[in-house]
Design an enzyme around this catalytic site. Structure first.
Site, mmCIF file in Angstrom:
data_model
loop_
_atom_site.group_PDB
_atom_site.id
_atom_site.type_symbol
_atom_site.label_atom_id
_atom_site.label_comp_id
_atom_site.label_asym_id
_atom_site.label_seq_id
_atom_site.Cartn_x
_atom_site.Cartn_y
_atom_site.Cartn_z
ATOM 1 N N LYS A 165 0.876 -1.174 0.000
ATOM 2 C CA LYS A 165 0.000 0.000 0.000
ATOM 3 C C LYS A 165 0.907 1.215 0.000
ATOM 4 C CE LYS A 165 -4.306 1.516 0.273
ATOM 5 N NZ LYS A 165 -5.466 0.963 -0.430
ATOM 6 N N SER A 233 -1.455 -1.637 -4.186
ATOM 7 C CA SER A 233 -2.599 -0.754 -4.003
ATOM 8 C C SER A 233 -2.101 0.587 -3.485
ATOM 9 C CB SER A 233 -3.597 -1.354 -3.010
ATOM 10 O OG SER A 233 -4.188 -2.534 -3.517
#
Length: 371
Positions: A165, A233
């Site tokens: 992330k 992500s």
């Protein structure tokens, strides 16, 4: 040597629901203080302003604290949410926890057999001007190597899934960079999601020896450069790269194993089956969903609309559609293909796969229960 891993997939019944995590802890499946990572899908729009990720993050952390994990420890647990459950994809979470050594008896005891292991690291701070450039690639690569070491993995071939992330660009961070006399790769915040993911994937590929160090010009332009195990992500929740390395190692013990492959295009069911086989399930040459026999924990995929606008030679209109962004269309498509293989719509299918697998395809990781 790192601890053995328990891993379970649970449904999310509403945006702020973490009751199934609480149930796992109450039933003695895992201990709150031993939860080390959570990876899941939330039902928001998957875009820059998808706040379901923040809501879910808070809900799961609150349960861990309520069930006895120290609050400061819980703050450090990597929780990666991919927003957007388009089509049949169902909101869910895959929860990783370490197993107390005294529980590893019989077939679960440490041996020379490779079993699931997990390592976590945070990169140095990523400034907005780093995103999409070699500075980001270097910082991500360094964090991947630290996470590998913490997972007890020395051979990059034993890494099958790297979930990250990273920050994307917002109006605020773009303004910040400009105030300091810096430039940013793009001023389009939604485009910066693809950019952050793609650049991060190149960092993973460099760390694992899949590619040589690319140039700034290669980022988002040379799609022949990619990682086969990256799942990246991005969002507004952090200003570092959060890196979770999942692989196999001998001497760990436990009942789970992970494998990977790639989907060559959006319809490549064989790529999903190959990942499941690579994880260690003995399947027939042409397997069916029933052959899984409840032994598949979950699959984790990245997907991307092919840059040429084709799938197997047939034209599609995803990249030209002004009504529904291609992110949502390809995610829905690949989610359906994946659920058809697994027989379960609670699959981790995430969009924006630049430099993650071949163009128009994407990496697939599968965790199976060999116990």
């Amino acid at each position: 040597m790192p601890d053995a891993i328990e891993v379970r997939k649970v449904p999310i019944h509403s945006v702020a629901d973490a009751s199934e995590l609480a149930k796992l802890i109450d039933d003695g499946v895992m201990q709150a203080e031993r939860v080390i990572a959570i990876i899941g899908k939330t039902e928001g729009n998957g875009g820059v302003n998808d706040y379901t990720r923040i809501i879910a993050d808070r809900a799961f952390r609150e349960v861990l604290v309520e069930k006895g994990a120290p609050a400061e420890q819980v703050k450090q647990v990597p929780i990666v949410w991919s927003g957007g459950t388009d089509g049949v994809i169902s909101p869910h979470a895959t929860i990783f926890a370490t197993v107390p050594p005294e529980d590893l008896t019989g077939a679960l005891a440490p041996s020379d057999e490779q079993r699931l292991t997990v390592g976590f690291a945070m990169s140095e701070r990523l400034a907005p001007e780093d995103i999409g450039r070699t500075a980001m690639i270097t910082k991500v690569a360094d964090a991947v190597k630290v996470a590998m070491e913490r997972a007890g993995i020395s051979d990059p071939a034993d890494v099958h899934y790297v979930q990250t992330k990273t920050p994307l660009l917002t109006i605020h961070t773009i303004r910040d960079a400009k105030s300091r006399g810096k430039t940013v790769w793009t001023e389009h915040t939604h485009e910066s999601m693809d950019l952050s993911n793609g650049c991060t994937a190149l960092g993973i590929a460099v760390a694992l020896g899949e590619i040589e160090m690319p140039s700034d010009e290669d980022v988002m332009h040379d799609r022949s450069l990619y990682s086969s195990v990256a799942s990246c992500s991005s969002g507004v929740e952090l200003d570092q790269a959060q890196v979770v390395v999942v692989g196999n190692a001998p001497g760990v013990g436990g009942r789970y194993r992970i494998g990977h492959s790639v989907m060559k295009d959006a319809l490549d069911q064989d790529g999903i089956w190959e990942a499941i086989k690579d994880a260690g399930l003995d399947l027939p040459e042409r397997p069916r969903t029933s052959d899984l026999d409840g032994r598949l924990v979950n699959v984790f995929l990245k997907c991307e609309a092919s840059q040429d606008g084709l799938v197997r030679g047939r034209r599609n209109a995803m990249l030209d559609d002004s009504d529904v962004h291609w992110h949502r269309q390809i995610k829905s498509c690949v989610g359906g293909v994946t659920a058809a293989v697994t027989g379960d719509p609670a699959v981790f299918v995430s969009v924006s796969a630049a430099h993650q697998g071949p163009d128009g395809g994407g990496p697939v990781a599968a965790i199976v229960d060999l116990g």
